[in-house]
Design a protein around this motif. Structure first.
Motif, mmCIF file in Angstrom:
data_model
loop_
_atom_site.group_PDB
_atom_site.id
_atom_site.type_symbol
_atom_site.label_atom_id
_atom_site.label_comp_id
_atom_site.label_asym_id
_atom_site.label_seq_id
_atom_site.Cartn_x
_atom_site.Cartn_y
_atom_site.Cartn_z
ATOM 1 N N ARG A 66 10.593 -3.518 -28.481
ATOM 2 C CA ARG A 66 10.540 -3.201 -27.054
ATOM 3 C C ARG A 66 11.856 -2.601 -26.583
ATOM 4 N NH1 ARG A 66 11.167 -8.085 -23.046
ATOM 5 N NH2 ARG A 66 13.225 -7.832 -24.024
ATOM 6 N N ASP A 67 12.945 -3.228 -26.975
ATOM 7 C CA ASP A 67 14.247 -2.781 -26.503
ATOM 8 C C ASP A 67 14.614 -1.411 -27.073
ATOM 9 O OD1 ASP A 67 14.371 -5.154 -25.133
ATOM 10 O OD2 ASP A 67 15.691 -6.155 -26.575
ATOM 11 N N ARG A 68 14.049 -1.045 -28.219
ATOM 12 C CA ARG A 68 14.364 0.233 -28.851
ATOM 13 C C ARG A 68 13.305 1.305 -28.559
ATOM 14 N NH1 ARG A 68 15.468 -1.303 -35.017
ATOM 15 N NH2 ARG A 68 15.560 0.992 -35.160
ATOM 16 N N GLN A 69 12.359 0.992 -27.657
ATOM 17 C CA GLN A 69 11.288 1.917 -27.278
ATOM 18 C C GLN A 69 10.442 2.339 -28.488
ATOM 19 O OE1 GLN A 69 12.214 5.057 -24.439
ATOM 20 N NE2 GLN A 69 14.224 4.148 -24.064
ATOM 21 N N LEU A 70 10.086 1.363 -29.296
ATOM 22 C CA LEU A 70 9.284 1.629 -30.487
ATOM 23 C C LEU A 70 7.812 1.295 -30.277
ATOM 24 C CD1 LEU A 70 11.630 0.094 -33.225
ATOM 25 C CD2 LEU A 70 11.728 2.361 -32.152
ATOM 26 N N LEU A 71 7.455 0.809 -29.080
ATOM 27 C CA LEU A 71 6.098 0.354 -28.814
ATOM 28 C C LEU A 71 5.373 1.345 -27.910
ATOM 29 C CD1 LEU A 71 6.876 -3.401 -28.079
ATOM 30 C CD2 LEU A 71 6.067 -2.422 -30.238
ATOM 31 N N LEU A 72 4.066 1.443 -28.112
ATOM 32 C CA LEU A 72 3.232 2.236 -27.217
ATOM 33 C C LEU A 72 3.308 1.640 -25.813
ATOM 34 C CD1 LEU A 72 1.055 4.445 -26.822
ATOM 35 C CD2 LEU A 72 -0.640 2.744 -27.512
ATOM 36 N N ARG A 73 3.437 2.509 -24.810
ATOM 37 C CA ARG A 73 3.608 2.038 -23.443
ATOM 38 C C ARG A 73 2.377 2.352 -22.586
ATOM 39 N NH1 ARG A 73 7.356 5.476 -21.507
ATOM 40 N NH2 ARG A 73 7.232 6.694 -23.414
#
Length: 851
Positions: A383-390
């Motif tokens: 989440r913190d590294r923006q690796l998840l689908l939003r």
């Protein structure tokens, strides 16, 4: 952002930028070459030729003519424009889905542009216009020798959909991806994306078709592929029997057209365009086994040893869900598998490769909560590294439905990884390293159909790192998922890896090795009446995918839904999977192991698994050809024999490779089957009975002896009978191919002309019918020396009087049947087979008495 796009482009086929026309061409005519005519009546014609065929689009409204050798294969009649544009105020809605499954999506008006604004026939370009559509640019290009492409770009601000219409004809319409209701799609509306509710309710509760492909091949010898990443549907005479229609969201698409001498050649041409399929590792063609849930490592090893003890050849075992400590930390749960290192070492020593189930999710953590397991801690990092689908809110998307296994771990909600971020792939590859180094050589990749185009007509609002949404994400998400695991296996396993996928999309055949169809019913049913379907559906799924560029498929032998199948379903399903390139045993319930039934079930299943693994050289030969030139290894009888009307009447019959014809038994209680013998001369595998087609005959089919016909003149390479695993294994616990490196095996069906079968390394066998019997000329190069042959000759087997090589007579021995002797032979009049074992190069003569 460019790094993300470049990563996807390197992993995925034809990842065209949706802001430009497909196939990488500029659809705008040069300003100094085009004439601005702005007239509805000006004549125009765009024409391009492939090898042996030509395509013409002309007139206002635009009409199509596709011809081969001067004869039309597909031609628009008067009153049926090829191209129609769907318009709505403001163009494609950011929130409302324009459903291509319905002829007239709400809010969309279909408009035919007819006014000619500009023509440049030399450049292959024409611009049509209409006040509602704005300019619509058409460009005709020869993409390659096999493909002529019509690039369409509607430039008006209200353009929201593109539609192609053409007339139906007397042929069948195959392809379109995974189809469980039947390989011929005539009369059906086939979505090109997964839906979770609405028309037809195509969620997994009623449909496991997770691989849509916008390619359709006619048995008349032509095909069409609509290249776009948008949502769409093929209406194959469902709304109007006299026309098929391809409707897609978006303002541009490319219509690729193919015409070849045979439908199989059309499929090969399409496959070459979108990417040749991977050749799976040789060991993966061997029989595979799994349970829906393993109790512990002792149970895994008990099954592994029982398979060897029962003589059921097996090369791969799956560790299905649950096996991790949390989703998806990829760490073996020692509370369940107490000594995983010893388990993996023992499986290796027994000649097994091991693959593990996986999903693209990480367990999510609620706001302010403390992570409770390793996956939740990984989720926080991602989440913190923006690796998840939003989601549209910018927060990580969390699955609405729970995923998980039947026991051991609670089901969980989680977030999918965002594969458009190259750091997400790198993160996942690193997470997979420990399990691969522990011995994993493949993964069963569940899910990936989660990125849907709509939920009840509303766009879900997915947001990807590269700026994309679900409009394209439904296409690229499964491929990005599979590409991450492919990268991990390439990096940590030296490329010796095997990927099974459930969901994919056109071009995905380049990344995953095989499709398995998810959870089918444990019965004989077809997909109909709200049912997913059982054995019949599995056959249709395999054939339709092979006819759509995905040559490798494996359904759960016995099905999944409903738990453990009954004995007859298990064994009839095993007949089908034995006669398909991949055979895997497992599914719902405690197990599908044949010893859970009775001793006779074990005997029958052993024979079928043995048949499958004996045929793996044949399967690999045709898979190699698919990987080299795109020719599908399995096709329906209708596609294999397009000029024979009778072949289209049997939806379950299929051609396996070039020389084997299969007609599975799909009716409970049946012991025989009506079979349409295809054109040509064929020989029954089990009795040697000869058939001349086309003809309709009733063929006996007791359980364990499915209807299998070989083409007269075929010479089929097979594995030695005693091989237990296709995995190279140290020691002498297991017989692998390396232990029989000096042996080649052949099953031949002699015809009027000689047949030669060659193997790598200079080894070959020539089978010839002569007036007094048959000859076998064996050319052997060290280390190969032994040829085991079975000549299927029907009643003439009873007339064989002896076998000799020069002046030396071979001894008659029943051991010749299993290759347990050399320079020996035997014959069986009931089976119609003569067995001959030669050692050393030379010619053996099989003498036949009588007329």
């Amino acid at each position: 952002m460019k790094r993300a796009l470049l990563l996807l482009a390197s992993a995925l086929p034809l990842a065209c930028d949706d802001d430009a026309p497909a196939v990488g061409v500029d659809a705008r005519a040069p300003a100094d070459a085009a004439s601005d005519v702005t007239s509805p009546g000006i004549p125009w014609s765009l024409r391009a030729a492939g090898e042996g065929f030509a395509v013409t689009v002309s007139g206002s409204p635009a009409r199509l003519r596709l011809e081969r050798a001067g004869a039309p294969l597909l031609e628009s009649p008067a009153g049926m424009p090829l191209l129609v544009i769907g318009v709505r105020d403001g163009g494609v809605s950011p929130t409302r889905f324009s459903d291509p499954r319905v002829p007239d999506p709400p809010g969309v008006t279909w408009v035919v542009p007819t006014t000619v604004r500009a023509v440049d026939e030399a450049a292959g370009t024409v611009t049509l216009t209409h006040p509602a559509t704005g300019d619509v640019v058409l460009r005709m290009v020869r993409t390659n020798a096999d493909t002529v492409s019509l690039v369409v770009e509607a430039q008006g601000p209200d353009a929201a959909m593109v539609r192609f219409d053409a007339p139906t004809d007397g042929g069948g319409y195959h392809g379109l991806g995974e189809q469980f209701a039947g390989a011929d799609a005539r009369g059906r509306m086939v979505p090109m994306q997964f839906h979770v509710s609405g028309i037809g309710v195509t969620a997994s509760s009623t449909n496991e078709a997770h691989v849509p492909v916008p390619f359709m091949v006619s048995t008349r010898g032509y095909g069409v592929f609509v290249e776009t990443h948008e949502a769409g549907a093929f209406d194959v005479g469902a709304s109007e029997p006299t026309r098929w229609t391809a409707r897609f969201e978006g303002s541009h698409a490319t219509l690729h057209l193919f015409a070849q001498a045979t439908p199989r050649a059309v499929i090969a041409a399409y496959t070459r365009l979108t990417g040749l399929p991977r050749l799976p590792p040789a060991w993966s063609f061997g029989h595979q086994q799994w349970r829906n849930a393993w109790d512990d490592d002792a149970q895994v090893l008990a099954d592994a040893r029982r398979l060897r003890a029962e003589g059921i050849p097996t090369s791969t075992m799956w560790i299905d869900n649950p096996w991790q400590t949390s989703y998806s930390d990829h760490t073996i749960d020692r509370a369940r598998f107490h000594d995983p290192d010893a388990m993996m070492a023992t499986l290796r020593s027994l000649g097994y490769r091991v693959i593990f189930w996986s999903v693209p999710f990480l367990d999510a953590v609620a706001d302010g909560a403390t992570p409770q397991n390793p996956a939740e801690r990984l989720w926080l990092q991602a989440r913190d590294r923006q690796l998840l689908l939003r989601a549209s809110s910018g927060r990580p998307y969390i699955t609405v439905t729970r995923y998980g296994g039947p026991s051991g771990m609670p089901n969980a909600n989680g977030s999918p990884m965002d594969w458009t971020n190259p750091e997400a792939t790198a993160f996942w590859v690193d997470q997979l390293r420990p399990i691969i180094e522990a011995g994993a050589r493949g993964f069963k990749l569940d899910y990936a159909e989660d990125v849907v185009s709509d939920i009840a007509g509303i766009r879900p609002g997915f947001r990807f790192f590269n700026g994309d949404t679900e409009r394209r994400g439904h296409w690229f998400y499964p491929q990005g998922y599979h590409a991450a695991y492919r990268a991990a296996l390439d990096r940590w396993a030296g490329g010796d890896g095997f990927l099974l996928g459930r969901a994919s999309s056109w071009g995905g055949q380049r990344i995953s090795d095989l499709i398995w169809p998810g959870d089918l019913d444990n019965d004989f049913s077809n997909q109909e009446g709200g049912r997913v379907g059982g054995l019949r559906a599995a056959i249709h799924g395999m054939v339709s995918l092979s006819e759509s560029g995905f040559p490798s498929f494996a359904s759960d032998t016995g099905g999944y839904r409903g738990g453990m199948p009954d004995r007859e379903v298990l064994l009839r399903w095993a007949e089908h999977t034995a006669l398909s390139p991949f055979m895997q045993l497992g599914g719902g319930g405690e197990s599908h192991n044949p010893w859970a039934y009775d001793a006779d079930a074990v005997t029958v299943y052993r024979g079928l698994a043995r048949l499958h693994d004996d045929l793996t050289p044949y399967y690999i030969e045709h898979a190699t050809r698919a990987a080299m030139v795109g020719t599908p290894p399995v096709v329906s009888a209708a596609v294999a024999f397009p000029d024979d009307p009778g072949s289209a009447r049997d939806p379950e019959a299929y051609l396996l490779g070039d020389d084997l014809f299969v007609a599975p038994v799909v009716t409970a209680g049946a012991t025989s089957r009506m079979v349409h013998i295809p054109p040509g001369n064929w020989v029954h595998w089990w009795t040697g009975t000869a058939y001349a087609g086309p003809a309709d005959v009733t063929v006996a089919a007791p359980i364990g002896q499915p209807v299998l016909l070989a083409r007269e003149g075929a010479a089929i390479a097979m594995n030695p009978q005693e091989v237990q695993s296709l995995v190279p294994t140290d020691g002498d616990q297991v017989v692998d191919l390396g232990d029989r490196a000096s042996i080649r095996r052949l099953t031949a069906f002699p015809g009027p002309t000689a047949t030669t079968r060659s193997w790598p390394g200079g080894n070959s066998a020539r089978v010839e019918r002569i007036a007094t019997g048959w000859t076998l000329r064996w050319t052997a190069e060290a280390p190969v020396s032994v040829l085991r042959s079975a000549l299927v000759v029907g009643p003439q087997a009873a007339m064989v009087t002896g076998v000799s090589s020069g002046a030396a007579a071979f001894a008659r021995s029943a051991d010749a049947r299993e290759g347990r002797c050399t320079r020996c032979w035997d014959a069986d009049a009931v089976r119609g087979v003569v067995w001959v074992v030669q050692e050393g190069a030379g010619e053996a003569t099989v003498a036949r008495g009588g007329a």
